[in-house]
Write a protein that holds these residues in place. Structure first.
Motif, PDB file in Angstrom:
ATOM      1  N   PHE A 191     -80.522  32.705  23.412  1.00  0.00           N
ATOM      2  CA  PHE A 191     -80.851  31.608  24.326  1.00  0.00           C
ATOM      3  C   PHE A 191     -81.772  32.089  25.449  1.00  0.00           C
ATOM      4  CE2 PHE A 191     -76.676  29.580  22.967  1.00  0.00           C
ATOM      5  CZ  PHE A 191     -77.280  28.543  22.273  1.00  0.00           C
ATOM      6  N   LEU A 192     -81.461  33.251  25.983  1.00  0.00           N
ATOM      7  CA  LEU A 192     -82.236  33.763  27.111  1.00  0.00           C
ATOM      8  C   LEU A 192     -83.675  34.059  26.694  1.00  0.00           C
ATOM      9  CD1 LEU A 192     -81.774  34.356  30.075  1.00  0.00           C
ATOM     10  CD2 LEU A 192     -81.231  36.722  29.457  1.00  0.00           C
ATOM     11  N   GLU A 193     -83.856  34.549  25.481  1.00  0.00           N
ATOM     12  CA  GLU A 193     -85.210  34.806  24.987  1.00  0.00           C
ATOM     13  C   GLU A 193     -86.039  33.532  24.985  1.00  0.00           C
ATOM     14  OE1 GLU A 193     -87.402  35.985  20.780  1.00  0.00           O
ATOM     15  OE2 GLU A 193     -85.337  36.619  21.111  1.00  0.00           O
ATOM     16  N   LYS A 194     -85.372  32.396  24.782  1.00  0.00           N
ATOM     17  CA  LYS A 194     -86.069  31.105  24.741  1.00  0.00           C
ATOM     18  C   LYS A 194     -86.028  30.388  26.091  1.00  0.00           C
ATOM     19  CE  LYS A 194     -86.796  32.229  20.654  1.00  0.00           C
ATOM     20  NZ  LYS A 194     -88.095  32.898  20.422  1.00  0.00           N
ATOM     21  N   HIS A 195     -85.578  31.106  27.142  1.00  0.00           N
ATOM     22  CA  HIS A 195     -85.529  30.582  28.504  1.00  0.00           C
ATOM     23  C   HIS A 195     -84.522  29.451  28.670  1.00  0.00           C
ATOM     24  CE1 HIS A 195     -89.053  33.001  29.402  1.00  0.00           C
ATOM     25  NE2 HIS A 195     -89.625  32.522  28.314  1.00  0.00           N
ATOM     26  N   ASN A 196     -83.535  29.413  27.794  1.00  0.00           N
ATOM     27  CA  ASN A 196     -82.458  28.426  27.922  1.00  0.00           C
ATOM     28  C   ASN A 196     -81.324  29.087  28.701  1.00  0.00           C
ATOM     29  OD1 ASN A 196     -80.340  26.644  27.646  1.00  0.00           O
ATOM     30  ND2 ASN A 196     -80.650  26.278  25.461  1.00  0.00           N
ATOM     31  N   ARG A 197     -81.487  29.127  30.020  1.00  0.00           N
ATOM     32  CA  ARG A 197     -80.562  29.896  30.857  1.00  0.00           C
ATOM     33  C   ARG A 197     -79.172  29.280  30.917  1.00  0.00           C
ATOM     34  NH1 ARG A 197     -84.892  30.244  35.725  1.00  0.00           N
ATOM     35  NH2 ARG A 197     -86.442  31.550  34.696  1.00  0.00           N
ATOM     36  N   GLN A 198     -79.104  27.979  30.830  1.00  0.00           N
ATOM     37  CA  GLN A 198     -77.807  27.326  30.941  1.00  0.00           C
ATOM     38  C   GLN A 198     -76.886  27.724  29.791  1.00  0.00           C
ATOM     39  OE1 GLN A 198     -78.006  23.057  31.111  1.00  0.00           O
ATOM     40  NE2 GLN A 198     -75.833  22.831  31.586  1.00  0.00           N
ATOM     41  N   ASP A 199     -77.368  27.593  28.564  1.00  0.00           N
ATOM     42  CA  ASP A 199     -76.536  27.979  27.420  1.00  0.00           C
ATOM     43  C   ASP A 199     -76.365  29.489  27.352  1.00  0.00           C
ATOM     44  OD1 ASP A 199     -75.745  25.551  26.284  1.00  0.00           O
ATOM     45  OD2 ASP A 199     -77.693  25.269  25.351  1.00  0.00           O
ATOM     46  N   ALA A 200     -77.380  30.226  27.787  1.00  0.00           N
ATOM     47  CA  ALA A 200     -77.240  31.683  27.823  1.00  0.00           C
ATOM     48  C   ALA A 200     -76.104  32.073  28.750  1.00  0.00           C
ATOM     49  CB  ALA A 200     -78.546  32.324  28.283  1.00  0.00           C
ATOM     50  N   SER A 201     -76.082  31.494  29.939  1.00  0.00           N
ATOM     51  CA  SER A 201     -75.022  31.813  30.903  1.00  0.00           C
ATOM     52  C   SER A 201     -73.656  31.444  30.354  1.00  0.00           C
ATOM     53  CB  SER A 201     -75.270  31.070  32.217  1.00  0.00           C
ATOM     54  OG  SER A 201     -76.450  31.520  32.833  1.00  0.00           O
ATOM     55  N   ARG A 202     -73.594  30.319  29.649  1.00  0.00           N
ATOM     56  CA  ARG A 202     -72.307  29.895  29.090  1.00  0.00           C
ATOM     57  C   ARG A 202     -71.798  30.913  28.069  1.00  0.00           C
ATOM     58  NH1 ARG A 202     -73.921  25.223  27.363  1.00  0.00           N
ATOM     59  NH2 ARG A 202     -73.588  24.185  29.342  1.00  0.00           N
ATOM     60  N   SER A 203     -72.698  31.431  27.254  1.00  0.00           N
ATOM     61  CA  SER A 203     -72.297  32.429  26.257  1.00  0.00           C
ATOM     62  C   SER A 203     -71.882  33.740  26.919  1.00  0.00           C
ATOM     63  CB  SER A 203     -73.445  32.676  25.271  1.00  0.00           C
ATOM     64  OG  SER A 203     -73.639  31.573  24.422  1.00  0.00           O
ATOM     65  N   PHE A 204     -72.650  34.182  27.897  1.00  0.00           N
ATOM     66  CA  PHE A 204     -72.305  35.432  28.582  1.00  0.00           C
ATOM     67  C   PHE A 204     -70.970  35.294  29.311  1.00  0.00           C
ATOM     68  CE2 PHE A 204     -77.118  36.023  28.833  1.00  0.00           C
ATOM     69  CZ  PHE A 204     -77.143  36.846  27.725  1.00  0.00           C
ATOM     70  N   GLN A 205     -70.734  34.150  29.899  1.00  0.00           N
ATOM     71  CA  GLN A 205     -69.466  33.939  30.607  1.00  0.00           C
ATOM     72  C   GLN A 205     -68.288  33.967  29.639  1.00  0.00           C
ATOM     73  OE1 GLN A 205     -70.407  30.258  32.531  1.00  0.00           O
ATOM     74  NE2 GLN A 205     -71.361  31.228  34.292  1.00  0.00           N
ATOM     75  N   ALA A 206     -68.497  33.396  28.453  1.00  0.00           N
ATOM     76  CA  ALA A 206     -67.433  33.449  27.448  1.00  0.00           C
ATOM     77  C   ALA A 206     -67.150  34.886  27.047  1.00  0.00           C
ATOM     78  CB  ALA A 206     -67.828  32.619  26.228  1.00  0.00           C
ATOM     79  N   ALA A 207     -68.198  35.682  26.920  1.00  0.00           N
ATOM     80  CA  ALA A 207     -68.017  37.090  26.562  1.00  0.00           C
ATOM     81  C   ALA A 207     -67.270  37.837  27.664  1.00  0.00           C
ATOM     82  CB  ALA A 207     -69.378  37.739  26.308  1.00  0.00           C
ATOM     83  N   ILE A 208     -67.653  37.597  28.915  1.00  0.00           N
ATOM     84  CA  ILE A 208     -67.011  38.277  30.040  1.00  0.00           C
ATOM     85  C   ILE A 208     -65.550  37.852  30.164  1.00  0.00           C
ATOM     86  CG2 ILE A 208     -67.004  38.455  32.564  1.00  0.00           C
ATOM     87  CD1 ILE A 208     -70.096  38.273  32.406  1.00  0.00           C
ATOM     88  N   LYS A 209     -65.276  36.606  29.891  1.00  0.00           N
ATOM     89  CA  LYS A 209     -63.895  36.133  29.933  1.00  0.00           C
ATOM     90  C   LYS A 209     -63.047  36.867  28.894  1.00  0.00           C
ATOM     91  CE  LYS A 209     -61.062  31.952  29.649  1.00  0.00           C
ATOM     92  NZ  LYS A 209     -61.068  30.481  29.446  1.00  0.00           N
ATOM     93  N   SER A 210     -63.619  37.088  27.729  1.00  0.00           N
ATOM     94  CA  SER A 210     -62.894  37.805  26.676  1.00  0.00           C
ATOM     95  C   SER A 210     -62.755  39.286  26.996  1.00  0.00           C
ATOM     96  CB  SER A 210     -63.612  37.633  25.323  1.00  0.00           C
ATOM     97  OG  SER A 210     -63.666  36.279  24.954  1.00  0.00           O
ATOM     98  N   ASP A 211     -63.811  39.876  27.569  1.00  0.00           N
ATOM     99  CA  ASP A 211     -63.800  41.315  27.849  1.00  0.00           C
ATOM    100  C   ASP A 211     -64.674  41.596  29.067  1.00  0.00           C
ATOM    101  OD1 ASP A 211     -63.782  44.029  27.926  1.00  0.00           O
ATOM    102  OD2 ASP A 211     -64.643  44.355  25.934  1.00  0.00           O
TER     103      ASP A 211
END
Length: 851
Positions: A191-211
């Motif tokens: 997502f970030l490569e395509k400048h879709n920061r909103q969905d990118a942040s959502r994915s990174f936050q899910a990862a951080i929540k898990s670990d």
């Protein structure tokens, strides 16, 4: 632009906000168990599993030697081979990584080793080999497909440029393994490569929540928020480095954040740390080349470029990165040249085509920008910025263009009838005044685009909606800004914004686009105040309180203050005060010389030493003295006694007022206490408060309180004077200006009424009623040109009574002698209202030849 409307039948890569993360059993865990069960008895499954966990932990924490020592105990285990190869890649030993990965890839062409080998080949520019290696990893029918397999296919598809497939694979991977931080991070990176920061942040936050200890997710969040919130990005990247001090990508993000703050020494140090970890990092060489170029270090620039291209001969990305960093320093012509080199090196680099389009838009070359963006879109229709910029250019195609010499103004057709009467004249006035003051004629043409939708303005500047706090932007020969309709009336003064940006035209070009942000912004705010004193009064009280709290920025960090959402407003005002101090202390010729000195590529410290003959510490000391003297009285007035509290008895407040006559808070408290028992005395107390801090505005200010009390007393004259003071101190107080218009007598207070109406239309030029009144006053004064202008604007702004507006314009045109056009306007009024007597009488006079 970025809504549901599609371009070329495709949407930018994005996911709905309610992405489903189904399932709780990770298929990769089951696969791993099956692999372990199939191991020979000589290799204890528990030992292999422990080795894998230990090696993975060591890799995540950057202990590459430990990875090798742990994994070498099981030389045939593919998972451990992959970890060893990844450790070698992270330290730049690409040949060793390749030798490790080739045997398991031959044995299992669809496994993790094959993925790592293909990605390495792609990284090194061996694309034919990479495609051959990665293609089998794409999922076909009949293969086992768990979260791990989907994620592997997604990474391969992304490298192959099959972004839609990659997105689909990641969606399926997350559905299978919703809590896998590696999978969520990979999706976020796509997502970030395509400048879709909103969905990118959502994915990174899910990862951080898990670990929370998964470093790549922390790094991904840093990249996702870097443009909007650099301080938050710095915290995320610091966390990533705490987890893995050997994360090259994290060190490079530190460098990028430092570059954004123009701390090039810090950037070089971060790049050097990255290169000590991986001396052959292409990304590090690209950033090193960029820093060297903007500093004028030609040898360093060429060496870094050569090192990158020696490793990967088709790595055009190195030139694109140099262009991107150069553009960050507002050197857009040079940035475009670098990106052209990137395209010549690698015509498959869609991002380079997209960057070229963005840079050309900032030079004003919108035609060639469209060509570059169309090429980028055909190669990669999922890049959100490309998609948005093409949509923006489509929007601009409908704008109306007005020319005045080298000034080219583009206005939305819905607004051109109003803004054409104001914007071209103000732009010309600003350009002429600033050119004369600075003894400099900027290179044209100068393109000014004014947008009625803020998101269009934001996309025009950065390719993405947002930029919530920004009102205007200047790129040297291009000015973009919000129109008055882009925000609620009274939010800002568009004229001040236009003047501010025109000042940037001067300072950017005079410095050959090399002026630091603190100086160009400081000068622009300073020039606003010189043009209209009321344009510069908004921050005085705020700044005085910041002085009291010790929150004023030091000069060495002033530039960085513009990168922090918490300090940016303070930085603007403080920079203008510093410019004022330089002018008062060294004179205007020194200020001009300081701007010009940056054209040589020197930094702030060197420029100040060269022009002012002082080091930064000496300037800081004299500036501190200037601020102390400038704000001493205001700061004293802001002091409130410790024993002042709410609901105090009147006699106690009166006693405090005698003891603390110079305290604004005490005089305001006295006024409030007297409102109900002695309103005239309350007004006197508020007047004393206003004398202490005349620039205080807003509903709780002294003048606002005087207005309220005076209205309750029926004293409209005193209420009107209070509103005049308020609108003098706050040029965007539209509500007070409109209230003032209603209080003034048109018969006896014409000049005051005219001034109040001008304050209204200065902030809201689309106020049809105010223009109508001004036009009728102009007719009465026989000021025909003013009358026609105001009536034209009133008509274009959409009056309630269009027939009357046409008749008004007809009367104004008669005064100028434009009888034919006057007749046309009278007829237009009668088309709307055939029985309208005023229009009938006017038309009859025109037909008969009377006045």
């Amino acid at each position: 632009m970025i809504d549901a409307e599609e371009r070329g039948g495709r949407r930018p890569l994005a996911e709905p906000s309610n992405r489903r993360r189904l399932g709780s059993i990770c298929a990769c865990t089951l696969t791993l168990l099956l692999l372990l069960i199939s191991r020979p008895a000589a290799q204890q499954p528990s030992s292999v599993q422990a080795a894998r966990q230990s090696a993975d932990s060591a890799l995540r924490s950057g202990k590459f030697d430990q990875v090798e020592s742990v994994a070498s105990a099981f030389p045939e285990d593919e998972a451990l081979i992959v970890l060893r190869a990844r450790a070698a890649i992270a330290s730049g030993d690409y040949a060793r990584a390749e030798s490790l990965l080739q045997p398991p890839t031959r044995a299992t062409p669809t496994g993790d080793a094959a993925l790592e080998l293909g990605l390495l080949q792609h990284y090194l520019g061996r694309r034919v080999e990479a495609r051959r290696t990665l293609q089998p990893l794409l999922l076909g029918g009949g293969r086992e497909t768990g979260g791990r397999e989907y994620a592997r296919a997604a990474r391969a598809a992304r490298a192959l440029g099959r972004f839609e497939d990659a997105n689909s694979y990641y969606r399926d991977a997350v559905a299978q393994s919703p809590n896998d931080p590696v999978i969520n991070t990979g999706w976020g990176e796509l997502f970030l490569e395509k400048h879709n920061r909103q969905d990118a942040s959502r994915s990174f936050q899910a990862a951080i929540k898990s670990d929370p200890a998964y470093g790549p997710a922390q790094l991904g969040m840093a990249r996702a928020v870097a443009d909007d919130n650099p301080p938050a990005a710095a915290k995320f990247v610091q966390r990533a480095l705490e987890i893995n001090p050997s994360d090259v990508g994290a060190h490079l993000v530190v460098a990028e954040l430092a570059i954004d703050e123009d701390r090039r020494d810090a950037a070089r140090q971060a790049i050097e740390r990255a290169q000590r970890i991986n001396p052959r990092s292409l990304e590090a060489w690209a950033l090193a080349a960029a820093v060297a170029f903007v500093e004028g270090n030609d040898a360093g620039y060429k060496d870094a470029i050569a090192a990158a291209l020696e490793l990967n001969p088709v790595y055009g990305e190195v030139h694109r990165v140099v262009g991107s960093v150069t553009a960050g320093y507002y050197r857009f012509e040079e940035a475009a040249e670098h990106v052209r080199r990137a395209i010549a090196q690698d015509r498959e680099n869609a991002r380079a085509h997209a960057d070229l389009g963005a840079h050309l838009m900032r030079t004003g070359d919108e035609r060639n920008a469209r060509r570059a963006l169309e090429l980028a879109f055909r190669a990669d229709p999922y890049n959100v910025i490309t998609y948005n910029l093409l949509g923006l250019l489509d929007t601009l195609d409908a704008f109306e263009t007005f020319r005045d010499g080298d000034l080219v103004l583009k206005l939305h057709p819905d607004e051109s009838g109003v803004m054409r009467e104001y914007a071209p004249a103000l732009a010309r006035q600003a350009l002429d005044a600033l050119s004369k003051r600075w003894a400099f004629t900027p290179t044209g043409p100068l393109l000014i685009e004014i947008f009625p939708r803020h998101d269009d303005f934001a996309v025009r500047n950065v390719g993405l909606p947002g930029m919530i706090g920004a009102l205007g932007a200047c790129f040297g020969r291009v000015v973009t800004m919000d129109s008055p309709k882009a925000r609620p009336p009274g939010d800002f003064n568009w004229g001040a914004t236009l003047w501010h940006e025109m000042a940037h035209v001067i300072t950017l070009q005079l410095s050959n686009q090399r002026i630091p942000r603190w100086l160009t912004e400081g000068i622009s705010v300073f020039e606003e105040k010189r043009a209209r004193p009321e344009w510069g009064r908004e921050m005085e009280v705020v700044f005085a309180r910041a002085l009291d709290r010790g929150e004023v920025l030091k000069l060495e960090t002033l530039n960085a203050g513009f990168q922090n959402p918490q300090t940016i407003s303070l930085a603007y005002y403080e920079a203008s005060l510093l410019v004022e101090h330089i002018v008062e202390t060294h004179g205007e010729p020194a200020l001009r010389a300081l701007v010009v000195s940056f054209a040589d590529g020197i930094d702030t410290k060197a420029a100040i030493k060269k022009v002012l003959g002082l080091d930064l510490d000496a300037v800081q000391k004299s500036f501190d003295t200037f601020l102390d003297e400038r704000f001493r009285a205001l700061r004293a007035a802001l002091v409130a006694p410790d024993d002042l509290g709410p609901d105090m008895p009147l006699d106690r407040v009166q006693a405090l007022a005698l003891q603390h006559a110079g305290s604004y808070a005490v005089q305001m408290s006295l006024g409030q206490a007297l409102r109900s028992v002695d309103p005239p005395a309350a007004i006197q107390a508020f007047e004393r408060a206003s004398a202490l801090i005349p620039m205080a505005t807003g509903p709780e200010s002294a003048q606002a309180q005087i207005f309220e009390v005076a209205m309750k007393l029926g004293d409209k004259a005193r209420a009107a004077r209070a509103l005049e003071d308020l609108t003098t101190q706050n040029h965007t107080d539209l509500e007070s200006a409109r209230t003032l218009v209603g209080l003034l007598d048109p018969a006896t207070e014409r000049d005051r009424l005219k001034a109040a109406l001008r304050k209204v239309v200065a902030v809201d030029p689309f106020d049809s009623s105010a223009h109508t009144t001004l036009g009728r006053m102009a007719v009465a004064d026989r000021r025909s040109a003013d009358a026609v202008r105001d009536f034209r604007v009133a008509l274009a702004a959409g009056p309630t009574d269009r027939a009357a507006a046409h008749a008004d314009l007809a009367e104004g045109l008669v005064l100028t002698g434009a009888r034919d056009e006057a007749k046309t306007q009278a007829l237009a009024a009668l088309e709307i209202a055939p029985t309208y007597e005023r229009a009938q009488e006017l038309l009859l006079k025109l037909v008969e030849g009377g006045q």
